[in-house]
Design a protein around this motif. Structure first.
Motif, PDB file in Angstrom:
ATOM      1  N   SER A   6       0.841  -1.192   0.000  1.00  0.00           N
ATOM      2  CA  SER A   6       0.000   0.000   0.000  1.00  0.00           C
ATOM      3  C   SER A   6       0.878   1.244   0.000  1.00  0.00           C
ATOM      4  CB  SER A   6      -0.903  -0.003   1.224  1.00  0.00           C
ATOM      5  OG  SER A   6      -1.739   1.139   1.246  1.00  0.00           O
TER       6      SER A   6
ATOM      7  N   THR B  73      -4.644   1.021  -0.068  1.00  0.00           N
ATOM      8  CA  THR B  73      -5.690  -0.003  -0.011  1.00  0.00           C
ATOM      9  C   THR B  73      -6.755   0.324   1.020  1.00  0.00           C
ATOM     10  OG1 THR B  73      -4.377  -1.303   1.559  1.00  0.00           O
ATOM     11  CG2 THR B  73      -4.109  -1.801  -0.785  1.00  0.00           C
TER      12      THR B  73
ATOM     13  N   TYR C 151     -10.574   2.325  -3.596  1.00  0.00           N
ATOM     14  CA  TYR C 151     -10.066   0.959  -3.528  1.00  0.00           C
ATOM     15  C   TYR C 151     -11.034   0.066  -2.756  1.00  0.00           C
ATOM     16  CZ  TYR C 151      -6.997  -3.022  -2.780  1.00  0.00           C
ATOM     17  OH  TYR C 151      -6.476  -4.298  -2.771  1.00  0.00           O
TER      18      TYR C 151
ATOM     19  N   ASP D 259     -14.129  -0.848  -4.663  1.00  0.00           N
ATOM     20  CA  ASP D 259     -13.866  -1.756  -5.780  1.00  0.00           C
ATOM     21  C   ASP D 259     -13.524  -3.168  -5.333  1.00  0.00           C
ATOM     22  OD1 ASP D 259     -14.329   0.279  -7.568  1.00  0.00           O
ATOM     23  OD2 ASP D 259     -12.209   0.781  -7.844  1.00  0.00           O
ATOM     24  N   HIS D 260     -13.202  -3.353  -4.044  1.00  0.00           N
ATOM     25  CA  HIS D 260     -12.726  -4.658  -3.581  1.00  0.00           C
ATOM     26  C   HIS D 260     -13.576  -5.249  -2.454  1.00  0.00           C
ATOM     27  CE1 HIS D 260      -9.219  -3.084  -5.740  1.00  0.00           C
ATOM     28  NE2 HIS D 260      -8.829  -4.341  -5.863  1.00  0.00           N
TER      29      HIS D 260
ATOM     30  N   ASP E 165     -16.148  -7.560  -0.695  1.00  0.00           N
ATOM     31  CA  ASP E 165     -16.694  -8.893  -0.929  1.00  0.00           C
ATOM     32  C   ASP E 165     -17.517  -9.258   0.294  1.00  0.00           C
ATOM     33  OD1 ASP E 165     -17.261 -11.425  -1.791  1.00  0.00           O
ATOM     34  OD2 ASP E 165     -15.300 -12.260  -1.296  1.00  0.00           O
TER      35      ASP E 165
ATOM     36  N   ALA F  87     -10.559 -14.568   0.737  1.00  0.00           N
ATOM     37  CA  ALA F  87     -10.709 -13.185   0.289  1.00  0.00           C
ATOM     38  C   ALA F  87      -9.355 -12.492   0.205  1.00  0.00           C
ATOM     39  CB  ALA F  87     -11.645 -12.432   1.235  1.00  0.00           C
ATOM     40  N   LYS F  88      -8.492 -12.739   1.191  1.00  0.00           N
ATOM     41  CA  LYS F  88      -7.166 -12.109   1.182  1.00  0.00           C
ATOM     42  C   LYS F  88      -6.358 -12.554  -0.026  1.00  0.00           C
ATOM     43  CE  LYS F  88      -2.943 -11.528   3.897  1.00  0.00           C
ATOM     44  NZ  LYS F  88      -2.213 -11.865   5.139  1.00  0.00           N
TER      45      LYS F  88
ATOM     46  N   LYS G  35      -7.373 -13.192  -2.881  1.00  0.00           N
ATOM     47  CA  LYS G  35      -7.901 -12.526  -4.077  1.00  0.00           C
ATOM     48  C   LYS G  35      -7.730 -11.014  -4.028  1.00  0.00           C
ATOM     49  CE  LYS G  35     -11.538 -16.028  -4.566  1.00  0.00           C
ATOM     50  NZ  LYS G  35     -13.019 -16.267  -4.531  1.00  0.00           N
ATOM     51  N   GLY G  36      -7.217 -10.492  -2.902  1.00  0.00           N
ATOM     52  CA  GLY G  36      -7.091  -9.050  -2.753  1.00  0.00           C
ATOM     53  C   GLY G  36      -8.394  -8.375  -2.409  1.00  0.00           C
ATOM     54  N   ASP G  37      -9.370  -9.145  -1.910  1.00  0.00           N
ATOM     55  CA  ASP G  37     -10.678  -8.588  -1.557  1.00  0.00           C
ATOM     56  C   ASP G  37     -10.743  -8.255  -0.070  1.00  0.00           C
ATOM     57  OD1 ASP G  37     -11.614  -8.810  -4.139  1.00  0.00           O
ATOM     58  OD2 ASP G  37     -12.488 -10.800  -3.816  1.00  0.00           O
TER      59      ASP G  37
END
Length: 350
Positions: A157, A227, A232, A235-236, A238, A296-297, A299-301
């Protein structure tokens, strides 16, 4: 410039079941930066307490040090309050709760206050299952000292100054799950439709209810590359589920369409309604929540919603078998039961 709200309010403001209007749950005017996510969290707490008809004078709000820890000034102005030293809010909350179990406890902290200097205190208040709602207003930076990365800043980040964080973040949600928290959730300060039901459910939970709220710092951590920035996060996101909370005194209905749904009954008979989005996620299974968090982590979510709840949890007073009621209400007969009681205690130690 004034920091006092005008006393006048519309005479026909709607009242809750106790006769209080939302004004009765408000606090002072915020001195945080315009657009700060923390103010949205304060507004969500005000709305939640109003809708639950909590008596303001029966609520205790506690905090440590940081931008987040200033926010109890901005809600529940008629409640008890204590601003402790940096990272030590859990100790103060524990002492207050043990002295008077009849109050509703709200702890407000930040990512620095809980994930750095207060990490040891945070870990122990979780494992003891203290009966309180613990909110971390998580912006990934130290807003009071010009935006340095905090312990929750994601690796890679970028700060407003342009530096890139080289360290792995501390995930307070994952730690809370591993240490045995009986209510764990994550939300976003910009999503009041999700945040308010989570707060209402947390306030109704018997045990330690933890909510990590991603709350972007508009001054120092809302830049491209962060992040924890608004763009951000939006967009992320979940979500584990669509969340609704129905107090025990209201008719239980559901507004969800097609798809799986699950109801979780709380101690007092109120219900948390969940519309499940993750097919392999079970809110009553701790390992399932940890798996969903790890997925989730990868996938960057940012996984939000109610991650885990134990509706049958045993809070600290039950574990310690303390006396019912507040300590200041004990009578002389309670405190000095006589020589017979002392003899019985001594006999039990032989």
């Amino acid at each position: 410039m004034t920091f006092f709200k005008p006393a006048f309010r519309h005479p026909d403001l709607p009242a809750n079941k106790l006769g209080f209007t939302k004004k009765d749950y408000e606090g002072a005017i915020s001195t945080l930066c315009a657009g700060c996510g923390h103010d949205s969290i304060s507004a969500a707490i005000v709305q939640s307490c109003y809708e639950l008809s909590l008596p303001p004078h029966r609520v205790a709000k506690l905090s440590g040090i940081g931008c987040s820890s200033k926010t109890p000034t901005y809600f529940l102005g008629n409640s008890h309050g204590f601003n402790s030293v940096h990272g030590r809010m859990p100790s103060v909350a524990t002492g207050a709760n043990l002295a008077n179990r009849e109050l509703t406890y709200i702890g407000v902290s930040g990512d620095g206050d809980s994930a750095s200097i207060g990490m040891g205190q945070f870990a122990h208040v979780v494992r003891r299952n203290l009966n309180m709602m613990y909110v971390v207003e998580n912006n990934g930076c130290y807003g009071l000292t010009k935006g340095q990365d905090s312990a929750t800043a994601d690796i890679g980040s970028k700060s407003k100054a342009g530096s890139v964080n080289p360290y792995e973040p501390i995930d307070l949600v994952g730690i809370a799950l591993q240490l045995g928290a009986t209510f764990v959730a994550r939300s976003f300060s910009g999503d009041k439709e999700q945040l308010i039901p989570l707060i209402k459910a947390a306030l109704s939970h018997q045990g330690f209810a933890f909510i990590d709220v991603v709350s972007p710092c508009v001054t120092f951590n809302n830049n491209v590359g962060s992040t924890k920035a608004y763009d951000y996060v939006r967009d992320h996101l979940d979500a584990t589920s669509t969340v609704d909370f129905v107090p025990v005194h209201e008719e239980i209905t559901t507004k969800y369409g097609e798809g799986q749904s699950q109801d979780v009954a709380m101690h007092d008979g109120s219900m948390v309604h969940l519309q499940k989005l993750h097919g392999d996620w079970d809110p009553s299974n701790r390992q399932s929540a940890l798996n969903a968090l790890a997925d989730a982590k990868s996938k960057g979510d940012i996984l939000t919603g109610l991650l885990y709840v134990d509706a049958e949890s045993q809070e600290l007073h039950e574990t310690l078998e303390t006396v019912p009621g507040a300590l200041n209400e004990l009578t002389e007969a309670d405190l000095c039961p006589g020589s017979g009681a002392l003899a019985k205690i001594n006999a039990s130690l032989r």
